[in-house]
Design an enzyme around this catalytic site. Sequence first.
Site, mmCIF file in Angstrom:
data_model
loop_
_atom_site.group_PDB
_atom_site.id
_atom_site.type_symbol
_atom_site.label_atom_id
_atom_site.label_comp_id
_atom_site.label_asym_id
_atom_site.label_seq_id
_atom_site.Cartn_x
_atom_site.Cartn_y
_atom_site.Cartn_z
ATOM 1 N N LEU A 180 -1.734 10.221 -6.590
ATOM 2 C CA LEU A 180 -0.792 10.771 -5.622
ATOM 3 C C LEU A 180 -1.453 11.162 -4.304
ATOM 4 C CD1 LEU A 180 1.172 13.043 -8.125
ATOM 5 C CD2 LEU A 180 1.686 10.697 -7.422
ATOM 6 N N GLY A 200 2.096 11.353 0.879
ATOM 7 C CA GLY A 200 3.378 10.637 0.934
ATOM 8 C C GLY A 200 4.205 10.932 -0.312
ATOM 9 N N HIS A 201 3.563 10.849 -1.495
ATOM 10 C CA HIS A 201 4.277 11.191 -2.740
ATOM 11 C C HIS A 201 4.697 12.663 -2.715
ATOM 12 C CE1 HIS A 201 1.462 7.938 -4.295
ATOM 13 N NE2 HIS A 201 2.631 7.459 -4.638
ATOM 14 N N GLN A 259 10.091 5.137 2.551
ATOM 15 C CA GLN A 259 10.462 4.041 3.455
ATOM 16 C C GLN A 259 9.339 3.013 3.584
ATOM 17 O OE1 GLN A 259 13.223 3.067 4.842
ATOM 18 N NE2 GLN A 259 12.204 1.440 6.004
ATOM 19 N N ASP A 287 7.937 1.322 1.414
ATOM 20 C CA ASP A 287 8.321 0.134 0.637
ATOM 21 C C ASP A 287 9.766 -0.222 0.986
ATOM 22 O OD1 ASP A 287 5.895 -0.241 -1.002
ATOM 23 O OD2 ASP A 287 6.400 1.745 -1.725
ATOM 24 N N LEU A 299 -0.011 6.074 4.640
ATOM 25 C CA LEU A 299 -0.699 6.471 3.406
ATOM 26 C C LEU A 299 -0.333 5.501 2.289
ATOM 27 C CD1 LEU A 299 -0.573 10.373 3.170
ATOM 28 C CD2 LEU A 299 -2.075 8.880 4.487
HETATM 29 O O1 PAF Z 1 6.907 2.542 -5.517
HETATM 30 C C1 PAF Z 1 6.282 2.627 -6.596
HETATM 31 O O2 PAF Z 1 5.286 3.343 -6.716
HETATM 32 C C2 PAF Z 1 6.758 1.793 -7.779
HETATM 33 O O3 PAF Z 1 7.226 0.547 -7.368
HETATM 34 C C3 PAF Z 1 7.797 2.521 -8.637
HETATM 35 C C4 PAF Z 1 9.081 2.766 -7.864
HETATM 36 C C5 PAF Z 1 7.227 3.838 -9.136
HETATM 37 C C6 PAF Z 1 8.149 1.668 -9.865
HETATM 38 O O4 PAF Z 1 7.038 1.442 -10.667
#
Ligand code: PAF
Length: 286
Positions: free
Chosen positions: A32, A35-36, A147, A149, A183
């Site tokens: 992590l 961003g997370h 965002q 992804d 990040l």
């Molecule tokens: O974005 C991510 O980290 C992954 O694609 C997810 C959404 C956790 C699915 O494994």
Amino acid sequence: MMKIAQTIDAIRAAREEYGLESVGLVPTMGYLHEGHLELVRRARKENDRVIVTIYVNPKQFGPSEDLSRYPRDMEHDLELLSNENVDTVFAPSDEAMYPADYQTTVIVTQVTQPLEGARRPTHFEGVTTVVTKLFNLCRPTRAYFGQKDAQQVAVLRQMVRDLNFNLEIVVCPTVREKDGLALSSRNKYLTAEQRAAAPALHQSLRAATVLWAQGERNSDTLRAAMLDILSAVPSARVDYVSAANPTTLQEYSDTVAAGQGILFSMAVFFGQTRLIDNVLLPPGAE
Ligand code: PAF
């Protein structure tokens, strides 16, 4: 006390306890970063309960991708999540998620085809399959994604609409280093030289954004502006640059019609490390 659920029974029991309380779900693959944590903080603000999942989902990695070397640090992740007052962390094993007789895949058809989907043909079916399982197990009120992804967000929105999941998808802005680099857990793979060059992604997105703000609507010119900046970086190998419709993700050709938004996005290799980044300019942002 933060709960750690490692089995299907344990996460079901945790969710059962929360009953009618609102639940915010933050699905992650661990390792992590800030961003997370921004997703977790937003979920904490908006829900009675927060569940974070940590699972490096093998089904979303292609055969030549980085599954075995994907960075992991469960102990540190748990410490960070405990500091954010997360209620439950779901960290299942592969056997729990995909037992030997596992047979089901969730496939979203059109919006998975361009961009990342064209280069990583089985990636999104891995994502939609695991996210469906996480939605079913955690039954969230809201689910939080970054965002960064952009295509993943578009694919998951489509899936939620198509399969009538009773939840809201909340998208949080990309968190960046001071020099603009988005990040990502994969930034850790970069050498010092590659790290110094990597803000070129953000610089090229900014160049396209400035042109767009100045009224440039020729999609070839906008793509060329991004490519010019990236091509000047010797250690960068461009996989693609894109100027696409933000909903369908279809590449624009010629002039973008009035009233349309735009998604600028790209994937760039630095050695073996593939970085992605994007800027979304929704309709009305002109
Ligand atoms: O974005 C991510 O980290 C992954 O694609 C997810 C959404 C956790 C699915 O494994």
